[in-house]
Write a protein that holds these residues in place. Structure first.
Motif, PDB file in Angstrom:
ATOM      1  N   LYS A 106      -0.706   7.537   2.698  1.00  0.00           N
ATOM      2  CA  LYS A 106      -1.773   8.491   2.397  1.00  0.00           C
ATOM      3  C   LYS A 106      -1.216   9.798   1.840  1.00  0.00           C
ATOM      4  O   LYS A 106      -1.804  10.415   0.949  1.00  0.00           O
ATOM      5  CB  LYS A 106      -2.594   8.776   3.661  1.00  0.00           C
ATOM      6  N   ILE A 108      -4.956  11.118  -5.708  1.00  0.00           N
ATOM      7  CA  ILE A 108      -5.568   9.811  -5.907  1.00  0.00           C
ATOM      8  C   ILE A 108      -6.244   9.369  -4.619  1.00  0.00           C
ATOM      9  O   ILE A 108      -5.682   9.487  -3.525  1.00  0.00           O
ATOM     10  CB  ILE A 108      -4.521   8.763  -6.329  1.00  0.00           C
ATOM     11  N   GLU A 109      -7.446   8.866  -4.761  1.00  0.00           N
ATOM     12  CA  GLU A 109      -8.160   8.265  -3.638  1.00  0.00           C
ATOM     13  C   GLU A 109      -8.423   6.809  -3.980  1.00  0.00           C
ATOM     14  O   GLU A 109      -8.953   6.500  -5.061  1.00  0.00           O
ATOM     15  CB  GLU A 109      -9.479   8.996  -3.387  1.00  0.00           C
ATOM     16  N   VAL A 110      -8.027   5.900  -3.096  1.00  0.00           N
ATOM     17  CA  VAL A 110      -8.174   4.467  -3.342  1.00  0.00           C
ATOM     18  C   VAL A 110      -9.426   3.965  -2.648  1.00  0.00           C
ATOM     19  O   VAL A 110      -9.595   4.145  -1.435  1.00  0.00           O
ATOM     20  CB  VAL A 110      -6.941   3.684  -2.843  1.00  0.00           C
ATOM     21  N   ASN A 111     -10.303   3.344  -3.405  1.00  0.00           N
ATOM     22  CA  ASN A 111     -11.530   2.774  -2.860  1.00  0.00           C
ATOM     23  C   ASN A 111     -11.668   1.364  -3.399  1.00  0.00           C
ATOM     24  O   ASN A 111     -12.080   1.155  -4.541  1.00  0.00           O
ATOM     25  CB  ASN A 111     -12.736   3.632  -3.250  1.00  0.00           C
ATOM     26  N   ILE A 112     -11.274   0.379  -2.585  1.00  0.00           N
ATOM     27  CA  ILE A 112     -11.291  -1.019  -3.023  1.00  0.00           C
ATOM     28  C   ILE A 112     -12.601  -1.654  -2.605  1.00  0.00           C
ATOM     29  O   ILE A 112     -12.943  -1.704  -1.420  1.00  0.00           O
ATOM     30  CB  ILE A 112     -10.104  -1.797  -2.424  1.00  0.00           C
ATOM     31  N   GLU A 113     -13.361  -2.137  -3.578  1.00  0.00           N
ATOM     32  CA  GLU A 113     -14.635  -2.793  -3.281  1.00  0.00           C
ATOM     33  C   GLU A 113     -14.393  -4.182  -2.737  1.00  0.00           C
ATOM     34  O   GLU A 113     -13.524  -4.913  -3.207  1.00  0.00           O
ATOM     35  CB  GLU A 113     -15.488  -2.864  -4.550  1.00  0.00           C
ATOM     36  N   LEU A 127      -0.467   9.382  -1.826  1.00  0.00           N
ATOM     37  CA  LEU A 127      -1.689   9.389  -2.629  1.00  0.00           C
ATOM     38  C   LEU A 127      -2.270  10.794  -2.715  1.00  0.00           C
ATOM     39  O   LEU A 127      -2.783  11.197  -3.774  1.00  0.00           O
ATOM     40  CB  LEU A 127      -2.710   8.422  -2.024  1.00  0.00           C
ATOM     41  N   PRO A 180       0.833  -1.219   0.000  1.00  0.00           N
ATOM     42  CA  PRO A 180       0.000   0.000   0.000  1.00  0.00           C
ATOM     43  C   PRO A 180       0.861   1.259   0.000  1.00  0.00           C
ATOM     44  O   PRO A 180       1.957   1.278   0.561  1.00  0.00           O
ATOM     45  CB  PRO A 180      -0.805  -0.126   1.301  1.00  0.00           C
TER      46      PRO A 180
END
Length: 594
Positions: free
Chosen positions: A580, A588-593, A583, A577
């Motif tokens: 923050k 960039i914003e990370v949104n893992i489903e 990112l 990872p």
């Protein structure tokens, strides 16, 4: 711990011979093994060149002897001593005629007990080897492979340089372009919301170098593809990348097969006879079910579709319509070596390549057929099949019936699996050939859309050029050529499109309108306006070529720090990872489903 304090190594451990007897030497390396015999301590000292036996004698130097008694496996030491003739020679060791009588010892670093043995036959899992790769690479066989890789790269550089190629670097941060596999994307901090791609190959840049007049280019270069991995693939790999101006297909093939000839002579002392055989793609598929045929053994495919068109076995009869076929291989004289259970395992293997099954027949005395499907055929049909397959007593016939693509893939892989089980794949034997006249396009089974079989810059065959903007895309052939060694594609290339109008037609055939092709490849089309020479090129897989030349079947063995099958580095735990703050800087914003 001690320091070198000016002490200089005079020799590598594996280089000393009887001719060095009487010399004072300084050796440095790792303790492979220690044996304490009371007044004598024997140490096998190892470096990248090999092993040398060191004797510590309490009568020669009591201090050195005392330190030697405390040595452990993988301690790093420096030894000063005199080369002496060995009383009990070891004919299995290059340095087996001599030993070093130590006069001093420096312990440069200690070692904890290693989690893996530093020996070639350790039988450790691959994941553990990759986790402790720096220890795995101390093994003689691994070091030898990397040294061979280095030698291959040097030979390639010398050969290409002597043939008027210039080594030129191309960028790693490039524009994302569709070339087949998925790109690895790199976000740009100074250009928010925009991305570079890591190159799948330097394809467009080497063509631009031809536009620039460099005439002959090469580069040993890292390439990147974000794709599902197989045993002989890695997400990052190394190409020997070449491009030439004012040439045709035969010119590229001639100069590159000569390079292969030089490599095999220098590395494994094998004389490669030139010119190499040439086989068209169509012939390779018909005979071997593969566009990278392993020609070290037979068991070629035979089409029996016309013989079973009206037979009583529905699986065969239903596979005789256009686009389908029934084909078989004859495993000559090996029927008794395959039980029903073993044939079942071959069937399972075929099913992994989308075959619905694997039919079989065993041929006995008087050509009597034993098979669960024999009852569905007339005597005349069975006789015709046996004649077509050149079958005789003791033969095993294996069949696949399905779409041509499935038949070729599944039966071609069964052919290879049979060879593996019969131990027919000799890594010391090398069979090479060129495969040419590949299809220009292949059709995606899900979307029905045509895509470039190699890449969209490959020139059609001259006689097929007029069909580029027709509906008959499936029949178009490419001026493309692969060099195949022992069933591995080690190099592939093509004559390039150099006319901007033809290139636009190619993009249109792939479903790209003027706007899309301009957005993705406008810089190339612009360059082509200013006098582009005819040009062609090829790229060799350095990893795969090294794999073949070192006799391994695992591509990870010839890469210093490879990834596992999940594209993860077990040693460093990459990928990991991002912070923050990083990112945030990249917007960039990370949104893992889940």
């Amino acid at each position: 711990m001690e320091t070198l304090n000016g002490l200089k190594r005079t020799h590598y451990c594996g280089d000393l011979r009887a001719t060095n007897i009487g010399e004072e030497v300084v050796l440095m390396g790792w303790v492979q093994k220690k044996r304490n015999l009371g007044g004598l301590v024997f140490v096998d000292l190892r470096d990248r060149s090999g092993l040398c036996q060191i004797i510590f004698d309490t009568d020669v130097n009591a201090e050195a002897f005392s330190k030697a008694e405390k040595l452990g496996s993988e301690y790093v030491i420096a030894v000063t001593g005199k080369v002496s003739e060995r009383s009990s020679k070891n004919p299995n060791l290059p340095t087996g005629d001599i030993e070093i009588v130590a006069t001093s010892l420096k312990v440069l670093n200690k070692s904890e007990t290693p989690p893996i043995y530093i020996k070639d036959d350790d039988n450790v899992s691959e994941e553990l080897r990759l986790k402790y790769r720096y220890l795995d690479l101390r093994k003689p066989s691994m070091q030898q492979k990397l040294m061979t890789r280095s030698k291959i790269a040097n030979i390639v550089r010398n050969y290409l340089s002597s043939n008027n190629f210039f080594e030129i670097e191309t960028p790693f941060l490039i524009k994302p372009t569709p070339e087949g596999a998925r790109d690895y994307l790199v976000p740009s901090r100074v250009n928010p919301g925009k991305f570079y791609a890591l190159p799948q190959s330097p394809q467009l840049f080497k063509q631009l170098l031809m536009v620039s007049g460099m005439d002959r280019y090469f580069q040993i270069v890292k390439c990147f593809r974000d794709e599902d991995l197989r045993a002989d693939r890695q997400p990052e790999f190394t190409q020997i990348d070449c491009e030439m101006s004012f040439v045709e297909q035969e010119d590229v093939m001639a100069i590159m097969e000569k390079m292969v000839q030089v490599l095999f002579k220098e590395i494994v002392n094998v004389d490669v006879q030139l010119p190499l055989p040439v086989m068209t793609y169509a012939e390779a598929m018909e005979r071997y079910g593969s566009d990278k045929p392993d020609t070290r053994f037979g068991y070629e495919l035979t089409n029996i579709s016309d013989l079973v068109e009206n037979c009583g076995f529905g699986v065969f009869a239903n596979a005789t319509k256009p686009g389908f076929s029934v084909r078989g291989i004859n495993v000559e004289g090996k029927a008794e070596e395959f039980s029903k259970k073993q044939i079942g395992k071959l069937e399972d293997h075929a099913k992994t390549y989308k075959a619905k099954g694997l039919a079989w027949m065993k041929v006995g005395a008087n050509r009597e057929v034993t098979s669960p499907i024999a009852k569905f055929f007339s005597e005349e049909e069975l006789t015709s099949i046996l004649d077509r397959m050149n079958a005789k007593e003791g033969d095993l016939l294996l069949f696949v019936a399905d779409k041509n693509s499935v038949v070729f893939d599944a039966l071609g892989q069964v052919r290879l699996e049979v060879a593996r089980r019969l131990d027919l794949l000799n890594n010391d034997e090398y069979k090479m050939l060129w495969v040419t006249e590949f299809p220009l396009f292949e059709q995606d089974e899900e979307t029905g859309r045509f895509i470039a079989m190699h890449h969209p810059f490959t020139s059609p065959m001259g006689e097929d050029l007029d069909k580029l903007d027709s509906d008959d895309k499936a029949s178009l052939r490419a001026k493309a050529y692969d060099i195949v060694i022992n069933g591995y594609e080690v190099g592939g290339g093509s004559v390039r499109i150099f006319n901007p109008d033809v290139q636009r037609k190619m993009f249109a055939a792939l479903g790209m309108d003027e706007e899309e092709s301009g957005e993705k490849f406008g810089f190339l089309l612009d360059a082509f306006k200013y006098g582009t020479p005819p040009h062609a090129g090829i790229a060799f897989g350095l990893d795969r070529l090294t794999m073949i030349l070192t006799g391994t079947t695992n591509i990870k063995d010839v890469i210093a720090f490879p990834k596992n099958q999940s594209a993860v580095c077990p040693m460093t735990n990459a990928p990991s990872p991002a912070e923050k703050e990083q990112l945030h800087e990249l917007n960039i914003e990370v949104n893992i489903e889940e």
